[in-house]
Design a protein around this motif. Structure first.
Motif, short mmCIF file in Angstrom:
data_model
loop_
_atom_site.label_atom_id
_atom_site.label_comp_id
_atom_site.label_asym_id
_atom_site.label_seq_id
_atom_site.Cartn_x
_atom_site.Cartn_y
_atom_site.Cartn_z
N ARG A 1 -13.03 0.70 2.89
CA ARG A 1 -12.21 1.40 3.89
C ARG A 1 -10.86 1.81 3.29
NH1 ARG A 1 -10.15 2.99 8.28
NH2 ARG A 1 -9.06 1.90 9.91
N THR A 2 -10.27 0.93 2.50
CA THR A 2 -8.98 1.23 1.88
C THR A 2 -9.12 2.36 0.87
OG1 THR A 2 -8.37 -1.09 2.21
CG2 THR A 2 -7.00 0.19 0.70
N THR A 3 -10.19 2.33 0.11
CA THR A 3 -10.45 3.41 -0.84
C THR A 3 -10.61 4.74 -0.12
OG1 THR A 3 -11.49 1.91 -2.43
CG2 THR A 3 -12.05 4.24 -2.63
N VAL B 1 -7.03 5.71 1.39
CA VAL B 1 -5.87 5.90 0.51
C VAL B 1 -6.25 6.67 -0.76
CG1 VAL B 1 -4.03 4.76 -0.79
CG2 VAL B 1 -4.72 3.86 1.45
N LEU C 1 -6.40 -1.87 -6.05
CA LEU C 1 -6.43 -2.04 -4.59
C LEU C 1 -6.99 -3.41 -4.21
CD1 LEU C 1 -7.63 1.37 -3.09
CD2 LEU C 1 -5.40 0.29 -2.85
N VAL D 1 -1.39 5.35 4.83
CA VAL D 1 -1.32 3.92 5.12
C VAL D 1 -1.23 3.70 6.63
CG1 VAL D 1 -0.04 1.76 4.73
CG2 VAL D 1 -0.34 3.41 2.85
N LEU E 1 -5.37 -6.26 -1.75
CA LEU E 1 -6.08 -6.83 -0.60
C LEU E 1 -6.26 -8.33 -0.75
CD1 LEU E 1 -8.75 -4.02 -0.15
CD2 LEU E 1 -6.59 -4.31 1.11
N LEU F 1 -4.59 3.86 8.09
CA LEU F 1 -5.38 2.68 7.72
C LEU F 1 -4.92 1.46 8.50
CD1 LEU F 1 -7.48 1.30 5.84
CD2 LEU F 1 -5.59 0.95 4.22
N PRO G 1 -7.03 -8.17 5.69
CA PRO G 1 -6.90 -6.76 5.32
C PRO G 1 -8.21 -6.01 5.54
CG PRO G 1 -7.24 -8.08 3.36
CD PRO G 1 -7.10 -9.04 4.52
N LEU H 1 0.83 -1.21 0.00
CA LEU H 1 0.00 0.00 0.00
C LEU H 1 0.86 1.26 0.00
CD1 LEU H 1 -2.90 -1.03 2.39
CD2 LEU H 1 -3.02 -0.70 -0.10
#
Length: 123
Positions: A88-90, A93, A69, A117, A73, A120, A83, A26
């Motif tokens: 949530r990652t979108t 990040v 992404l 990161v 993951l 996150l 992960p 990431l």
């Protein structure tokens, strides 16, 4: 499906990294995306695509990035990790990178992308 020149610009330019860890993947991904967004031609294209294409333009910018992404993951799940979700990652990040890159003059430094990161993945 045939892609237009505009949408094809958003695919294939950022390589999905494989550093051996989710954090490393990431961090590298965010750093590479930040560099890409700092390029004047990329920034102009993103702004034009969103401005002219509305939701369809935004989807062109977002779609490939979310697929990339998800690949990161999924690789972490294959390693046995748990992960965060794609959403949530979108949000952690991609959203801040695009917001800062497109709508502000704030720099997209490597240090700043690492903080995304860290927020996150705090451990």
């Amino acid at each position: 499906m045939r892609r237009s020149a505009t949408t094809s610009r958003f695919s294939g330019d950022i390589v999905v990294p494989d550093t051996g860890s989710l954090r490393g993947d990431l961090e590298r991904y965010a750093s590479d995306l930040a560099k890409d967004l700092c390029a004047p031609d990329t920034l102009a294209l993103v702004r034009a695509t969103i401005g002219i294409g509305g939701e369809q333009g935004a989807a062109a910018c977002r779609g490939e990035r979310q697929e990339q992404l998800e690949a990161i993951l999924e690789r972490e799940r294959a390693r046995g990790g748990q992960p965060p979700t794609l959403e949530r990652t979108t949000d952690a990040v991609l959203a801040p990178l695009y917001y800062r890159g497109v709508f502000t003059d704030e720099p997209l430094t490597p240090e700043w992308t690492r903080t995304l990161v860290s927020h996150l993945l705090p451990n």
